[in-house]
Write a protein that holds these residues in place. Structure first.
Motif, PDB file in Angstrom:
ATOM      1  N   ILE A  58       0.843  -1.196   0.000  1.00 59.04           N
ATOM      2  CA  ILE A  58       0.000   0.000   0.000  1.00 59.04           C
ATOM      3  C   ILE A  58       0.879   1.247   0.000  1.00 59.04           C
ATOM      4  O   ILE A  58       2.007   1.222   0.504  1.00 59.04           O
ATOM      5  N   VAL A  59       0.361   2.311  -0.576  1.00 56.24           N
ATOM      6  CA  VAL A  59       1.038   3.604  -0.510  1.00 56.24           C
ATOM      7  C   VAL A  59       0.054   4.615   0.077  1.00 56.24           C
ATOM      8  O   VAL A  59      -1.148   4.531  -0.153  1.00 56.24           O
ATOM      9  N   ILE A  60       0.604   5.551   0.851  1.00 54.76           N
ATOM     10  CA  ILE A  60      -0.198   6.516   1.588  1.00 54.76           C
ATOM     11  C   ILE A  60       0.530   7.858   1.608  1.00 54.76           C
ATOM     12  O   ILE A  60       1.763   7.893   1.663  1.00 54.76           O
ATOM     13  N   ASP A  61      -0.227   8.936   1.551  1.00 61.42           N
ATOM     14  CA  ASP A  61       0.317  10.254   1.875  1.00 61.42           C
ATOM     15  C   ASP A  61      -0.842  11.120   2.350  1.00 61.42           C
ATOM     16  O   ASP A  61      -1.664  11.553   1.557  1.00 61.42           O
ATOM     17  N   VAL A  62      -0.912  11.350   3.660  1.00 63.83           N
ATOM     18  CA  VAL A  62      -2.038  12.111   4.210  1.00 63.83           C
ATOM     19  C   VAL A  62      -1.704  13.603   4.329  1.00 63.83           C
ATOM     20  O   VAL A  62      -2.514  14.375   4.823  1.00 63.83           O
ATOM     21  N   SER A  63      -0.520  14.009   3.856  1.00 63.41           N
ATOM     22  CA  SER A  63      -0.162  15.433   3.921  1.00 63.41           C
ATOM     23  C   SER A  63      -0.913  16.196   2.825  1.00 63.41           C
ATOM     24  O   SER A  63      -1.445  15.598   1.897  1.00 63.41           O
ATOM     25  N   GLU A  64      -0.923  17.531   2.938  1.00 59.99           N
ATOM     26  CA  GLU A  64      -1.634  18.316   1.928  1.00 59.99           C
ATOM     27  C   GLU A  64      -0.731  18.702   0.769  1.00 59.99           C
ATOM     28  O   GLU A  64      -1.200  19.179  -0.260  1.00 59.99           O
ATOM     29  N   ASP A  65       0.578  18.487   0.938  1.00 62.59           N
ATOM     30  CA  ASP A  65       1.505  18.945  -0.098  1.00 62.59           C
ATOM     31  C   ASP A  65       2.405  17.807  -0.605  1.00 62.59           C
ATOM     32  O   ASP A  65       3.528  18.058  -1.066  1.00 62.59           O
ATOM     33  N   GLN A  66       1.916  16.588  -0.536  1.00 64.67           N
ATOM     34  CA  GLN A  66       2.647  15.419  -1.051  1.00 64.67           C
ATOM     35  C   GLN A  66       4.042  15.294  -0.434  1.00 64.67           C
ATOM     36  O   GLN A  66       4.988  14.892  -1.097  1.00 64.67           O
ATOM     37  N   SER A  67       4.138  15.637   0.866  1.00 67.81           N
ATOM     38  CA  SER A  67       5.448  15.654   1.511  1.00 67.81           C
ATOM     39  C   SER A  67       5.704  14.445   2.413  1.00 67.81           C
ATOM     40  O   SER A  67       6.781  14.322   2.977  1.00 67.81           O
ATOM     41  N   GLY A 115      13.140  -3.216   1.646  1.00 70.54           N
ATOM     42  CA  GLY A 115      12.938  -4.547   2.195  1.00 70.54           C
ATOM     43  C   GLY A 115      13.281  -4.645   3.670  1.00 70.54           C
ATOM     44  O   GLY A 115      13.414  -5.739   4.219  1.00 70.54           O
ATOM     45  N   GLU A 116      13.438  -3.486   4.336  1.00 72.77           N
ATOM     46  CA  GLU A 116      13.763  -3.470   5.762  1.00 72.77           C
ATOM     47  C   GLU A 116      12.493  -3.378   6.594  1.00 72.77           C
ATOM     48  O   GLU A 116      11.567  -2.652   6.244  1.00 72.77           O
ATOM     49  N   THR A 117      12.490  -4.106   7.723  1.00 65.67           N
ATOM     50  CA  THR A 117      11.331  -4.090   8.619  1.00 65.67           C
ATOM     51  C   THR A 117      11.300  -2.798   9.424  1.00 65.67           C
ATOM     52  O   THR A 117      12.345  -2.327   9.880  1.00 65.67           O
ATOM     53  N   PHE A 118      10.115  -2.232   9.587  1.00 65.60           N
ATOM     54  CA  PHE A 118       9.965  -1.087  10.484  1.00 65.60           C
ATOM     55  C   PHE A 118       8.601  -1.141  11.154  1.00 65.60           C
ATOM     56  O   PHE A 118       7.698  -1.854  10.700  1.00 65.60           O
ATOM     57  N   GLU A 119       8.480  -0.404  12.254  1.00 61.14           N
ATOM     58  CA  GLU A 119       7.203  -0.301  12.961  1.00 61.14           C
ATOM     59  C   GLU A 119       6.786   1.154  13.008  1.00 61.14           C
ATOM     60  O   GLU A 119       7.624   2.045  13.059  1.00 61.14           O
ATOM     61  N   LEU A 120       5.472   1.354  12.979  1.00 60.22           N
ATOM     62  CA  LEU A 120       4.956   2.721  12.947  1.00 60.22           C
ATOM     63  C   LEU A 120       3.705   2.792  13.810  1.00 60.22           C
ATOM     64  O   LEU A 120       2.825   1.938  13.697  1.00 60.22           O
ATOM     65  N   ALA A 121       3.661   3.794  14.699  1.00 61.55           N
ATOM     66  CA  ALA A 121       2.449   4.038  15.477  1.00 61.55           C
ATOM     67  C   ALA A 121       1.659   5.110  14.741  1.00 61.55           C
ATOM     68  O   ALA A 121       2.229   6.085  14.262  1.00 61.55           O
ATOM     69  N   ALA A 122       0.347   4.906  14.615  1.00 60.92           N
ATOM     70  CA  ALA A 122      -0.473   5.871  13.875  1.00 60.92           C
ATOM     71  C   ALA A 122      -1.826   6.039  14.532  1.00 60.92           C
ATOM     72  O   ALA A 122      -2.352   5.103  15.132  1.00 60.92           O
ATOM     73  N   SER A 123      -2.375   7.257  14.425  1.00 63.00           N
ATOM     74  CA  SER A 123      -3.736   7.501  14.896  1.00 63.00           C
ATOM     75  C   SER A 123      -4.386   8.514  13.963  1.00 63.00           C
ATOM     76  O   SER A 123      -3.777   8.942  12.975  1.00 63.00           O
ATOM     77  N   ASP A 124      -5.635   8.869  14.279  1.00 66.49           N
ATOM     78  CA  ASP A 124      -6.398   9.815  13.460  1.00 66.49           C
ATOM     79  C   ASP A 124      -6.399   9.408  11.971  1.00 66.49           C
ATOM     80  O   ASP A 124      -6.486   8.242  11.671  1.00 66.49           O
ATOM     81  N   LEU A 125      -6.256  10.428  11.099  1.00 71.36           N
ATOM     82  CA  LEU A 125      -6.385  10.162   9.664  1.00 71.36           C
ATOM     83  C   LEU A 125      -5.397   9.101   9.172  1.00 71.36           C
ATOM     84  O   LEU A 125      -5.763   8.215   8.393  1.00 71.36           O
ATOM     85  N   LEU A 126      -4.143   9.191   9.620  1.00 72.86           N
ATOM     86  CA  LEU A 126      -3.146   8.222   9.152  1.00 72.86           C
ATOM     87  C   LEU A 126      -3.519   6.804   9.585  1.00 72.86           C
ATOM     88  O   LEU A 126      -3.425   5.856   8.791  1.00 72.86           O
TER      89      LEU A 126
END
Ligand code: ZN
Length: 163
Positions: A58-67, A115-126
């Motif tokens: 999946i790909v995501i970008d919740v910013s308003e300026d594609q940043s 191909g590297e593993t990472f973890e991400l905490a997310a809330s709200d829109l993301l």
């Protein structure tokens, strides 16, 4: 390269995506094309399922300026907490928005484009967006959470739009 997006109620959106075994150049090319397609639409998230590639990406970008481009390969939600209602939309269900309840806070584990593993905490829109896109990989659409009546009305609206 812009990729064609599948639209509800296309049955291919119900395909369960398989894990990616190796993150290679062909995957990175697909990621690039998916970002291009998502920004062009425009949207804030796109699952490979929606462009008829049935692999867990999946790909995501919740910013308003594609940043803030974010690519998740083989994403897995490892923690979930709280409830959050959000008005959701989907590039595969154009011009349709409805409120869905999701977890408010999540922790997701995935591979990046290297191909590297990472973890991400997310809330709200993301957080909502990640849960919505992972659902796509399992053949689930946000409209599946709505009442049968709302789903029936949406199907009728979709049929009318096609004629
Ligand atoms: Zn969607």
């Amino acid at each position: 390269m812009l990729l064609p997006i599948l639209f509800y109620p296309d049955k291919r959106l119900r395909t369960k995506a398989v894990p990616i075994k190796q993150v290679d150049d062909s995957i990175r090319t697909l990621v690039k094309n998916m970002f291009e397609t998502m920004y062009d639409a425009p949207g804030i998230g796109l699952a490979a399922t929606q462009v008829n590639h049935h692999i867990r990406l999946i790909v995501i970008d919740v910013s308003e300026d594609q940043s803030s481009p974010l690519c998740l390969i083989n994403p897995e939600i490892i923690e979930k907490d709280g409830d959050l209602e959000w008005d959701e939309g989907c590039l595969s269900v154009p011009n349709y928005y409805e409120c869905v309840t999701r977890a408010n806070h999540i922790k997701v584990k995935a591979l990046n484009e290297q191909g590297e593993t990472f973890e991400l905490a997310a809330s709200d829109l993301l957080g909502v967006c990640i849960q919505h896109e992972i659902d796509h990989l399992d053949g689930i659409l946000f409209v599946d959470y709505l009442s049968k009546l709302k789903q029936k009305r949406l199907l009728e609206k979709t049929k009318k739009a096609k004629q």
